[in-house]
Design a protein around this motif. Structure first.
Motif, short mmCIF file in Angstrom:
data_model
loop_
_atom_site.label_atom_id
_atom_site.label_comp_id
_atom_site.label_asym_id
_atom_site.label_seq_id
_atom_site.Cartn_x
_atom_site.Cartn_y
_atom_site.Cartn_z
N GLN A 84 0.83 -1.19 0.00
CA GLN A 84 0.00 0.00 0.00
C GLN A 84 0.87 1.26 0.00
N GLN A 85 0.27 2.36 -0.45
CA GLN A 85 0.97 3.64 -0.44
C GLN A 85 1.05 4.18 0.99
N LEU A 86 2.02 5.03 1.21
CA LEU A 86 2.15 5.67 2.51
C LEU A 86 0.99 6.64 2.74
N PRO A 87 0.67 6.92 3.99
CA PRO A 87 -0.39 7.90 4.26
C PRO A 87 -0.09 9.24 3.61
N ARG A 88 -1.14 9.97 3.28
CA ARG A 88 -0.99 11.25 2.59
C ARG A 88 -0.15 12.24 3.40
N GLU A 89 -0.31 12.23 4.73
CA GLU A 89 0.44 13.16 5.55
C GLU A 89 1.94 12.87 5.47
N VAL A 90 2.31 11.62 5.26
CA VAL A 90 3.72 11.29 5.12
C VAL A 90 4.26 11.81 3.78
N GLY A 91 3.45 11.70 2.74
CA GLY A 91 3.86 12.26 1.45
C GLY A 91 4.11 13.75 1.52
N ARG A 92 3.24 14.46 2.24
CA ARG A 92 3.44 15.92 2.41
C ARG A 92 4.70 16.20 3.20
N GLN A 147 8.84 5.22 0.72
CA GLN A 147 8.16 5.90 -0.38
C GLN A 147 8.74 5.45 -1.73
N ALA A 148 10.07 5.41 -1.82
CA ALA A 148 10.71 4.96 -3.05
C ALA A 148 10.33 3.51 -3.35
N GLU A 149 10.27 2.70 -2.32
CA GLU A 149 9.89 1.30 -2.49
C GLU A 149 8.48 1.17 -3.02
N ALA A 150 7.55 1.95 -2.47
CA ALA A 150 6.16 1.90 -2.92
C ALA A 150 6.02 2.35 -4.36
N GLN A 151 6.95 3.18 -4.82
CA GLN A 151 6.94 3.66 -6.21
C GLN A 151 7.69 2.73 -7.16
N GLY A 152 8.18 1.61 -6.63
CA GLY A 152 8.91 0.65 -7.46
C GLY A 152 10.34 1.05 -7.73
N LYS A 153 10.87 2.02 -7.00
CA LYS A 153 12.27 2.46 -7.16
C LYS A 153 13.13 1.67 -6.19
N TRP A 154 13.39 0.42 -6.52
CA TRP A 154 14.01 -0.50 -5.58
C TRP A 154 15.44 -0.13 -5.24
N ASP A 155 16.20 0.31 -6.23
CA ASP A 155 17.60 0.67 -5.94
C ASP A 155 17.66 1.92 -5.07
N GLU A 156 16.82 2.91 -5.36
CA GLU A 156 16.80 4.13 -4.57
C GLU A 156 16.40 3.84 -3.12
#
Length: 219
Positions: A84-92, A147-156
């Motif tokens: 799942q994506q991180l909570p919106r407050e974490v993205g902000r 956040q990077a992991e949830a976006q599929g940016k595994w190396d980052e």
């Protein structure tokens, strides 16, 4: 009138002399130009603590609502199930604290970390104002990796988790138990996140490289 004319002539002579000198500098050798006119770009600080302190100053610019996720244990914030994506407050938070993330990551990649506390002078009563801020920075890096992991940016994501691990090691190598406990929390959060990442990452060669780096860090 005569005095005014004399001052005008003198000013023209100074202008002419200055123009001649500048022309010589401009048309002269590159070494002379660089050595005289070019201010050398300062080298980045080799002390990780200076970068961490800069990161904490960035965090201090956030208001209480924006920084609230950093006051929670990391397991209360990371999503379950893990896809799942991180909570919106974490993205902000991560958007507003991006400069803090960069400064903290830069600090973690230095070998030395000295917060400049003179215990010989201050004794056991020395204040440790950086400890809480470092815990928050460690959580911030864990969340950035997630956040990077949830976006599929595994190396980052792996790079950020290793930044957090190095930060935790910096704190555990300080002189007080309080710093060591803070470092252990940072290590626990990022080791946990890295293990979770390894179980999910589809690029197995990347996981193998991460495992090799982890082994090398234990030497």
């Amino acid at each position: 009138m005569t005095g005014c004319s004399s001052e005008t002539r003198l000013a023209r002579r100074f202008f002419s002399l200055t123009a001649t000198v500048l022309a010589g500098l401009i048309t002269g050798s590159g070494a002379a130009q660089e050595g005289t006119l070019a201010e050398p770009f300062p080298a980045p600080a080799a002390n990780a603590a200076l970068h961490y302190q800069r990161a904490m100053l960035h965090l201090a610019q956030l208001d209480d609502d924006e920084a609230r996720p950093l006051a929670k244990p990391i397991w209360e914030i990371l999503p379950a199930p893990v896809d799942q994506q991180l909570p919106r407050e974490v993205g902000r938070l991560l958007s507003r604290a991006r400069f803090a993330v960069r400064a903290a990551a830069k600090g973690s990649r230095n070998a030395a970390c000295n917060f400049g506390i003179d215990f010989s002078e201050l004794g056991a009563g020395a204040s440790l104002p950086h400890v809480e801020g470092m815990v928050h920075l460690g959580r911030l890096l864990t969340l950035r990796g997630a956040q990077a992991e949830a976006q599929g940016k595994w190396d980052e994501a792996a790079i950020v988790y290793f930044d957090g691990i190095r930060m935790g090691r910096h704190l555990t190598h300080q002189n007080t138990v309080l710093e060591a406990f803070a470092g252990l929390e940072i290590l626990r959060n990022n080791y946990f996140a890295l293990a979770r990442w390894a179980a999910r990452c589809p690029a197995r060669p990347l996981v193998a490289r991460a495992f090799g780096l982890l082994e090398a860090m234990q030497d």
